[in-house]
Design a protein around this motif. Structure first.
Motif, PDB file in Angstrom:
ATOM      1  N   ARG A 126       0.822  -1.220   0.000  1.00  0.00           N
ATOM      2  CA  ARG A 126       0.000   0.000   0.000  1.00  0.00           C
ATOM      3  C   ARG A 126       0.853   1.267   0.000  1.00  0.00           C
ATOM      4  N   ALA A 127       2.041   1.156   0.612  1.00  0.00           N
ATOM      5  CA  ALA A 127       2.909   2.337   0.739  1.00  0.00           C
ATOM      6  C   ALA A 127       3.679   2.626  -0.555  1.00  0.00           C
ATOM      7  N   ARG A 128       3.613   1.698  -1.535  1.00  0.00           N
ATOM      8  CA  ARG A 128       4.345   1.905  -2.782  1.00  0.00           C
ATOM      9  C   ARG A 128       3.467   2.689  -3.769  1.00  0.00           C
ATOM     10  N   PRO A 129       4.080   3.493  -4.638  1.00  0.00           N
ATOM     11  CA  PRO A 129       3.252   4.238  -5.600  1.00  0.00           C
ATOM     12  C   PRO A 129       2.505   3.320  -6.579  1.00  0.00           C
ATOM     13  N   GLN A 130       3.122   2.165  -6.884  1.00  0.00           N
ATOM     14  CA  GLN A 130       2.497   1.172  -7.762  1.00  0.00           C
ATOM     15  C   GLN A 130       2.813  -0.195  -7.189  1.00  0.00           C
ATOM     16  N   ALA A 131       1.830  -1.056  -7.059  1.00  0.00           N
ATOM     17  CA  ALA A 131       2.118  -2.378  -6.497  1.00  0.00           C
ATOM     18  C   ALA A 131       1.129  -3.394  -7.060  1.00  0.00           C
ATOM     19  N   ALA A 132       1.534  -4.669  -6.991  1.00  0.00           N
ATOM     20  CA  ALA A 132       0.631  -5.716  -7.487  1.00  0.00           C
ATOM     21  C   ALA A 132       0.813  -7.010  -6.709  1.00  0.00           C
ATOM     22  N   ILE A 133      -0.282  -7.739  -6.622  1.00  0.00           N
ATOM     23  CA  ILE A 133      -0.285  -9.101  -6.068  1.00  0.00           C
ATOM     24  C   ILE A 133      -0.760  -9.994  -7.204  1.00  0.00           C
ATOM     25  N   VAL A 134       0.072 -10.954  -7.576  1.00  0.00           N
ATOM     26  CA  VAL A 134      -0.278 -11.825  -8.702  1.00  0.00           C
ATOM     27  C   VAL A 134      -0.457 -13.244  -8.167  1.00  0.00           C
ATOM     28  N   ASN A 135      -1.668 -13.753  -8.268  1.00  0.00           N
ATOM     29  CA  ASN A 135      -1.960 -15.091  -7.767  1.00  0.00           C
ATOM     30  C   ASN A 135      -2.054 -16.070  -8.930  1.00  0.00           C
ATOM     31  N   VAL A 136      -1.198 -17.090  -8.895  1.00  0.00           N
ATOM     32  CA  VAL A 136      -1.244 -18.100  -9.959  1.00  0.00           C
ATOM     33  C   VAL A 136      -2.224 -19.189  -9.534  1.00  0.00           C
ATOM     34  N   GLY A 137      -3.373 -19.172 -10.186  1.00  0.00           N
ATOM     35  CA  GLY A 137      -4.409 -20.176  -9.925  1.00  0.00           C
ATOM     36  C   GLY A 137      -4.322 -21.280 -10.961  1.00  0.00           C
ATOM     37  N   SER A 138      -5.464 -21.600 -11.536  1.00  0.00           N
ATOM     38  CA  SER A 138      -5.508 -22.689 -12.526  1.00  0.00           C
ATOM     39  C   SER A 138      -6.832 -22.610 -13.273  1.00  0.00           C
ATOM     40  N   ALA A 139      -6.851 -23.188 -14.488  1.00  0.00           N
ATOM     41  CA  ALA A 139      -8.140 -23.351 -15.185  1.00  0.00           C
ATOM     42  C   ALA A 139      -9.083 -24.167 -14.296  1.00  0.00           C
ATOM     43  N   GLU A 168     -11.805  -4.982  -2.960  1.00  0.00           N
ATOM     44  CA  GLU A 168     -11.585  -4.272  -1.684  1.00  0.00           C
ATOM     45  C   GLU A 168     -10.476  -3.229  -1.818  1.00  0.00           C
ATOM     46  N   LEU A 169      -9.529  -3.477  -2.746  1.00  0.00           N
ATOM     47  CA  LEU A 169      -8.385  -2.568  -2.906  1.00  0.00           C
ATOM     48  C   LEU A 169      -8.584  -1.613  -4.084  1.00  0.00           C
ATOM     49  N   ALA A 170      -9.815  -1.538  -4.593  1.00  0.00           N
ATOM     50  CA  ALA A 170     -10.067  -0.740  -5.803  1.00  0.00           C
ATOM     51  C   ALA A 170      -9.753   0.737  -5.600  1.00  0.00           C
ATOM     52  N   ASP A 171      -9.762   1.193  -4.338  1.00  0.00           N
ATOM     53  CA  ASP A 171      -9.509   2.622  -4.084  1.00  0.00           C
ATOM     54  C   ASP A 171      -8.043   2.896  -3.729  1.00  0.00           C
ATOM     55  N   CYS A 172      -7.146   1.950  -3.996  1.00  0.00           N
ATOM     56  CA  CYS A 172      -5.722   2.225  -3.755  1.00  0.00           C
ATOM     57  C   CYS A 172      -4.898   1.723  -4.940  1.00  0.00           C
ATOM     58  N   ALA A 173      -3.579   1.869  -4.853  1.00  0.00           N
ATOM     59  CA  ALA A 173      -2.725   1.599  -6.028  1.00  0.00           C
ATOM     60  C   ALA A 173      -2.251   0.143  -6.106  1.00  0.00           C
ATOM     61  N   VAL A 174      -2.794  -0.709  -5.243  1.00  0.00           N
ATOM     62  CA  VAL A 174      -2.386  -2.124  -5.283  1.00  0.00           C
ATOM     63  C   VAL A 174      -3.346  -2.893  -6.196  1.00  0.00           C
ATOM     64  N   ARG A 175      -2.794  -3.487  -7.255  1.00  0.00           N
ATOM     65  CA  ARG A 175      -3.637  -4.269  -8.161  1.00  0.00           C
ATOM     66  C   ARG A 175      -3.545  -5.755  -7.811  1.00  0.00           C
ATOM     67  N   VAL A 176      -4.640  -6.449  -7.966  1.00  0.00           N
ATOM     68  CA  VAL A 176      -4.640  -7.895  -7.713  1.00  0.00           C
ATOM     69  C   VAL A 176      -4.949  -8.589  -9.038  1.00  0.00           C
ATOM     70  N   ILE A 177      -4.064  -9.497  -9.413  1.00  0.00           N
ATOM     71  CA  ILE A 177      -4.182 -10.146 -10.722  1.00  0.00           C
ATOM     72  C   ILE A 177      -4.273 -11.664 -10.503  1.00  0.00           C
ATOM     73  N   HIS A 178      -5.251 -12.275 -11.150  1.00  0.00           N
ATOM     74  CA  HIS A 178      -5.395 -13.731 -11.058  1.00  0.00           C
ATOM     75  C   HIS A 178      -5.071 -14.336 -12.416  1.00  0.00           C
ATOM     76  N   VAL A 179      -4.146 -15.287 -12.427  1.00  0.00           N
ATOM     77  CA  VAL A 179      -3.730 -15.939 -13.673  1.00  0.00           C
ATOM     78  C   VAL A 179      -4.114 -17.414 -13.597  1.00  0.00           C
ATOM     79  N   ALA A 180      -4.778 -17.891 -14.628  1.00  0.00           N
ATOM     80  CA  ALA A 180      -5.225 -19.294 -14.637  1.00  0.00           C
ATOM     81  C   ALA A 180      -4.562 -20.051 -15.785  1.00  0.00           C
ATOM     82  N   PRO A 181      -3.410 -20.690 -15.516  1.00  0.00           N
ATOM     83  CA  PRO A 181      -2.803 -21.508 -16.573  1.00  0.00           C
ATOM     84  C   PRO A 181      -3.619 -22.783 -16.784  1.00  0.00           C
TER      85      PRO A 181
END
Ligand SMILES: NC(=O)c1ccc[n+]([C@@H]2O[C@H](COP(=O)([O-])OP(=O)(O)OC[C@H]3O[C@@H](n4cnc5c(N)ncnc54)[C@H](OP(=O)(O)O)[C@@H]3O)[C@@H](O)[C@H]2O)c1
Length: 267
Positions: A126-139, A168-181
């Motif tokens: 949250r303290a970073r100007p740009q940040a991301a959480i990338v969760n590797v899920g699955s099909a 929940e984090l839509a109002d801050c600079a942390v993006r949450v990305i879900h990847v489904a290989p």
């Protein structure tokens, strides 16, 4: 999001997709904190990336709070701005044959550990100007499949976690990305799993295809991506017309059972 110069914490870095991702991130100019359990395989990943890109390495079980706390400290010390939750495990077999311990172990590594690590890192991100959480899920986090009941439950959970946290984090600079290989050629897939993929006609990607898809999602501001066709189509179809997918997969149930039986498999 700019990855060049960023600091990325990658779990599962001793595994196939994690290693491919670490190499791709290093080539992109990112600095890395790498984690896995098997220290020898983790060291191989460090050798595979440009060593100057590797800030720290930590071997430990992510179901253990000591590992989570240590990684959070490393992330804080190096001012990490991206967390890649890649670590995970699979179980192939009929649900009836799974023990309570199997269920707990798989939900623990595939769902609880990424949630607990994310929670520890959130104040920092949250303290970073740009940040991301990338969760590797699955099909299999969007399509329930016979033989993978525990795995599907854990990956459906991870997808739900990613979507809810993203909102929940839509109002801050942390993006949450879900990847489904879809199925990917790594040590996670045993000989029986690979045979089952062949029998069912499921394609397998090399891990660097997944790594490039993850990078594209981060660069391109995507919240959710699925890797591979026709899996992307089946995910949509399952959401809109689950009865159609019930029938399609129902027709393959005998093949799943026969393959598991012939291998005498409960992995
Ligand atoms: N391969 C596929 O077909 C496929 C398809 C869709 C999604 N995925 C997902 O992609 C991710 C990476 O899988 P992969 O294919 O690269 O498998 P992999 O080669 O088996 O790597 C799995 C990684 O997770 C780590 N890990 C497992 N249990 C752990 C624990 N308790 N504590 C800490 N680390 C642990 C492993 O560490 P050690 O090896 O050091 O123990 C390894 O680094 C997983 O989340 C998986 O569910 C894979």
């Amino acid at each position: 999001m700019q990855l060049d110069g960023s600091v990325c914490l990658v779990t599962g870095a001793s595994g196939g997709i994690g290693r491919a991702l670490a190499c791709a991130l290093a080539a992109e100019g990112a600095h890395l904190i790498l984690s896995g359990r098997d220290e020898a395989r983790l060291a191989e990943t460090v050798d595979a990336v440009d060593t100057s890109r590797c800030l720290a390495c930590y071997g430990g079980d992510l179901r253990d709070a000591t590992t989570l706390n240590h990684l959070a400290q490393l992330a804080a010390r190096h001012e990490a701005s991206v967390l890649f939750n890649v670590s995970g495990a699979n179980q192939l077999g009929l649900f009836e044959s799974a023990s309570d311990e199997d269920i707990e172990a798989l939900i623990g590594i595939n769902l609880v550990a990424p949630m607990q690590l994310t929670r520890r890192l959130l104040p920092l991100l949250r303290a970073r100007p740009q940040a991301a959480i990338v969760n590797v899920g699955s099909a299999f986090g969007a399509i329930g499949h016979a033989g993978y009941v525990n795995y599907c439950a854990s990956k459906f959970g991870l997808r739900g976690f990613s979507e809810a946290l993203s909102r929940e984090l839509a109002d801050c600079a942390v993006r949450v990305i879900h990847v489904a290989p879809r199925a990917t050629r790594t040590a996670m897939n045993s000989a029986v799993a690979t045979r089952l993929n062949q029998v069912l006609g499921n394609a397998e990607d090399p891990p660097d295809v997944v790594a490039q898809a993850v990078l594209a999602a981060v660069r391109g501001n995507r919240k959710r991506i699925a890797v591979g066709w026709p899996e992307r189509f089946f995910i949509r179809l399952n959401q809109m017309l689950p009865g159609v997918v019930d029938r399609a997969l129902g027709g393959k149930l005998m093949l799943v059972k026969q393959t598991l039986q012939s291998a005498g498999a409960q992995e």
